[in-house]
Write a protein that holds these residues in place. Structure first.
Motif, PDB file in Angstrom:
ATOM      1  N   ASP A  33       0.872  -1.174   0.000  1.00 34.00           N
ATOM      2  CA  ASP A  33       0.000   0.000   0.000  1.00 34.00           C
ATOM      3  C   ASP A  33       0.906   1.220   0.000  1.00 34.00           C
ATOM      4  O   ASP A  33       1.326   1.702   1.041  1.00 34.00           O
ATOM      5  N   PHE A  34       1.224   1.687  -1.192  1.00 30.83           N
ATOM      6  CA  PHE A  34       2.155   2.800  -1.338  1.00 30.83           C
ATOM      7  C   PHE A  34       1.592   4.104  -0.783  1.00 30.83           C
ATOM      8  O   PHE A  34       2.343   5.042  -0.545  1.00 30.83           O
ATOM      9  N   THR A  35       0.267   4.175  -0.585  1.00 31.56           N
ATOM     10  CA  THR A  35      -0.363   5.429  -0.149  1.00 31.56           C
ATOM     11  C   THR A  35      -0.956   5.359   1.253  1.00 31.56           C
ATOM     12  O   THR A  35      -1.728   6.224   1.649  1.00 31.56           O
ATOM     13  N   ALA A  36      -0.594   4.355   2.033  1.00 30.67           N
ATOM     14  CA  ALA A  36      -1.151   4.196   3.385  1.00 30.67           C
ATOM     15  C   ALA A  36      -0.866   5.407   4.275  1.00 30.67           C
ATOM     16  O   ALA A  36      -1.638   5.700   5.189  1.00 30.67           O
ATOM     17  N   SER A  37       0.197   6.131   4.001  1.00 34.26           N
ATOM     18  CA  SER A  37       0.572   7.272   4.850  1.00 34.26           C
ATOM     19  C   SER A  37      -0.437   8.416   4.798  1.00 34.26           C
ATOM     20  O   SER A  37      -0.368   9.333   5.615  1.00 34.26           O
ATOM     21  N   GLN A  38      -1.403   8.355   3.888  1.00 29.66           N
ATOM     22  CA  GLN A  38      -2.403   9.422   3.813  1.00 29.66           C
ATOM     23  C   GLN A  38      -3.436   9.319   4.940  1.00 29.66           C
ATOM     24  O   GLN A  38      -4.166  10.267   5.196  1.00 29.66           O
ATOM     25  N   PHE A  39      -3.502   8.178   5.608  1.00 31.72           N
ATOM     26  CA  PHE A  39      -4.544   7.939   6.604  1.00 31.72           C
ATOM     27  C   PHE A  39      -4.042   8.133   8.024  1.00 31.72           C
ATOM     28  O   PHE A  39      -2.914   7.782   8.341  1.00 31.72           O
ATOM     29  N   GLU A  40      -4.936   8.643   8.866  1.00 30.52           N
ATOM     30  CA  GLU A  40      -4.593   8.861  10.269  1.00 30.52           C
ATOM     31  C   GLU A  40      -4.707   7.589  11.092  1.00 30.52           C
ATOM     32  O   GLU A  40      -4.053   7.456  12.117  1.00 30.52           O
ATOM     33  N   ARG A  41      -5.578   6.662  10.674  1.00 28.74           N
ATOM     34  CA  ARG A  41      -5.709   5.402  11.405  1.00 28.74           C
ATOM     35  C   ARG A  41      -5.379   4.245  10.464  1.00 28.74           C
ATOM     36  O   ARG A  41      -5.484   4.385   9.248  1.00 28.74           O
ATOM     37  N   PRO A  42      -4.990   3.105  11.040  1.00 25.47           N
ATOM     38  CA  PRO A  42      -4.599   1.960  10.208  1.00 25.47           C
ATOM     39  C   PRO A  42      -5.739   1.475   9.311  1.00 25.47           C
ATOM     40  O   PRO A  42      -6.907   1.570   9.669  1.00 25.47           O
ATOM     41  N   VAL A  43      -5.362   0.954   8.166  1.00 26.78           N
ATOM     42  CA  VAL A  43      -6.318   0.393   7.216  1.00 26.78           C
ATOM     43  C   VAL A  43      -6.576  -1.067   7.586  1.00 26.78           C
ATOM     44  O   VAL A  43      -5.635  -1.821   7.824  1.00 26.78           O
ATOM     45  N   ALA A  44      -7.858  -1.460   7.642  1.00 22.14           N
ATOM     46  CA  ALA A  44      -8.231  -2.861   7.832  1.00 22.14           C
ATOM     47  C   ALA A  44      -8.427  -3.451   6.440  1.00 22.14           C
ATOM     48  O   ALA A  44      -9.468  -3.263   5.814  1.00 22.14           O
ATOM     49  N   TYR A  45      -7.418  -4.130   5.953  1.00 21.02           N
ATOM     50  CA  TYR A  45      -7.407  -4.578   4.564  1.00 21.02           C
ATOM     51  C   TYR A  45      -8.331  -5.773   4.339  1.00 21.02           C
ATOM     52  O   TYR A  45      -8.278  -6.749   5.077  1.00 21.02           O
ATOM     53  N   ASP A  46      -9.141  -5.691   3.284  1.00 17.76           N
ATOM     54  CA  ASP A  46      -9.988  -6.797   2.857  1.00 17.76           C
ATOM     55  C   ASP A  46      -9.371  -7.546   1.680  1.00 17.76           C
ATOM     56  O   ASP A  46      -9.783  -8.668   1.390  1.00 17.76           O
ATOM     57  N   ASP A  47      -8.427  -6.923   0.992  1.00 15.07           N
ATOM     58  CA  ASP A  47      -7.740  -7.531  -0.156  1.00 15.07           C
ATOM     59  C   ASP A  47      -8.716  -8.046  -1.216  1.00 15.07           C
ATOM     60  O   ASP A  47      -8.539  -9.131  -1.777  1.00 15.07           O
ATOM     61  N   LEU A  48      -9.726  -7.246  -1.522  1.00 16.95           N
ATOM     62  CA  LEU A  48     -10.692  -7.607  -2.560  1.00 16.95           C
ATOM     63  C   LEU A  48     -10.102  -7.301  -3.930  1.00 16.95           C
ATOM     64  O   LEU A  48      -9.516  -6.237  -4.134  1.00 16.95           O
ATOM     65  N   PRO A  49     -10.235  -8.220  -4.881  1.00 18.79           N
ATOM     66  CA  PRO A  49      -9.733  -7.944  -6.233  1.00 18.79           C
ATOM     67  C   PRO A  49     -10.457  -6.723  -6.818  1.00 18.79           C
ATOM     68  O   PRO A  49     -11.662  -6.557  -6.630  1.00 18.79           O
ATOM     69  N   ALA A  50      -9.716  -5.887  -7.497  1.00 15.96           N
ATOM     70  CA  ALA A  50     -10.279  -4.705  -8.151  1.00 15.96           C
ATOM     71  C   ALA A  50      -9.825  -4.680  -9.603  1.00 15.96           C
ATOM     72  O   ALA A  50      -8.809  -5.282  -9.958  1.00 15.96           O
ATOM     73  N   THR A  51     -10.558  -3.963 -10.416  1.00 20.78           N
ATOM     74  CA  THR A  51     -10.215  -3.837 -11.831  1.00 20.78           C
ATOM     75  C   THR A  51      -9.531  -2.494 -12.073  1.00 20.78           C
ATOM     76  O   THR A  51      -9.628  -1.563 -11.256  1.00 20.78           O
ATOM     77  N   ARG A  52      -8.892  -2.388 -13.217  1.00 25.38           N
ATOM     78  CA  ARG A  52      -8.298  -1.111 -13.616  1.00 25.38           C
ATOM     79  C   ARG A  52      -9.395  -0.056 -13.744  1.00 25.38           C
ATOM     80  O   ARG A  52      -9.179   1.100 -13.386  1.00 25.38           O
ATOM     81  N   GLU A  53     -10.555  -0.466 -14.235  1.00 29.16           N
ATOM     82  CA  GLU A  53     -11.659   0.488 -14.399  1.00 29.16           C
ATOM     83  C   GLU A  53     -12.092   1.062 -13.054  1.00 29.16           C
ATOM     84  O   GLU A  53     -12.371   2.255 -12.940  1.00 29.16           O
ATOM     85  N   GLU A  54     -12.158   0.214 -12.030  1.00 29.34           N
ATOM     86  CA  GLU A  54     -12.528   0.696 -10.698  1.00 29.34           C
ATOM     87  C   GLU A  54     -11.486   1.686 -10.169  1.00 29.34           C
ATOM     88  O   GLU A  54     -11.830   2.735  -9.639  1.00 29.34           O
ATOM     89  N   ALA A  55     -10.222   1.347 -10.302  1.00 28.08           N
ATOM     90  CA  ALA A  55      -9.160   2.246  -9.833  1.00 28.08           C
ATOM     91  C   ALA A  55      -9.144   3.540 -10.636  1.00 28.08           C
ATOM     92  O   ALA A  55      -8.905   4.617 -10.095  1.00 28.08           O
ATOM     93  N   PHE A  56      -9.426   3.429 -11.939  1.00 28.45           N
ATOM     94  CA  PHE A  56      -9.416   4.630 -12.783  1.00 28.45           C
ATOM     95  C   PHE A  56     -10.552   5.584 -12.417  1.00 28.45           C
ATOM     96  O   PHE A  56     -10.432   6.799 -12.608  1.00 28.45           O
ATOM     97  N   ALA A  57     -11.640   5.058 -11.856  1.00 32.42           N
ATOM     98  CA  ALA A  57     -12.747   5.915 -11.424  1.00 32.42           C
ATOM     99  C   ALA A  57     -12.316   6.851 -10.298  1.00 32.42           C
ATOM    100  O   ALA A  57     -12.990   7.839 -10.012  1.00 32.42           O
TER     101      ALA A  57
END
Length: 114
Positions: free
Chosen positions: A69-93
């Motif tokens: 998670d290259f961008t985890a430092s943007q958050f004040e509290r830890p991320v509870a990761y679900d590790d759900l597969p995502a598509t390029r289209e979802e990320a591009f949104a």
């Protein structure tokens, strides 16, 4: 230094207002998750994953079986990761063509000189 470490350095050096309107000097990773996950997919073939963080989807990657998670430092509290597969289209949104083109080209250039 691993390829993921090299990519992390190139990303951090490349993030700016041109890659996310939420960027700031205090929190350079702010708003960079979708565009960063896409560039990591381009550069290293990283899987794109997602998890809910409050009301938003947060995007990150899996590289060689490990979560990055290259961008985890943007958050004040830890991320509870679900590790759900995502598509390029979802990320591009989560970004736009200008931000993606800027970050991709800047990161590729940074990786050439390292």
């Amino acid at each position: 230094m691993t390829d993921a470490d090299k990519l992390a350095r190139a990303l951090e050096a490349s993030w700016s207002l041109k890659s996310s309107t939420l960027w700031s000097e205090d929190v350079p990773a702010a708003g960079q998750c979708g565009v960063t996950a896409l560039v990591a997919n381009d550069v290293l073939g990283a899987d794109i994953l997602k998890t809910r963080y409050g009301l938003i989807w947060h995007f990150y990657n899996r590289i060689e079986g490990r979560r990055h998670d290259f961008t985890a430092s943007q958050f004040e509290r830890p991320v509870a990761y679900d590790d759900l597969p995502a598509t390029r289209e979802e990320a591009f949104a989560d970004t736009n063509a200008a931000q993606y083109d800027y970050l991709r080209s800047t990161v590729l250039e940074a990786l050439k000189v390292r």
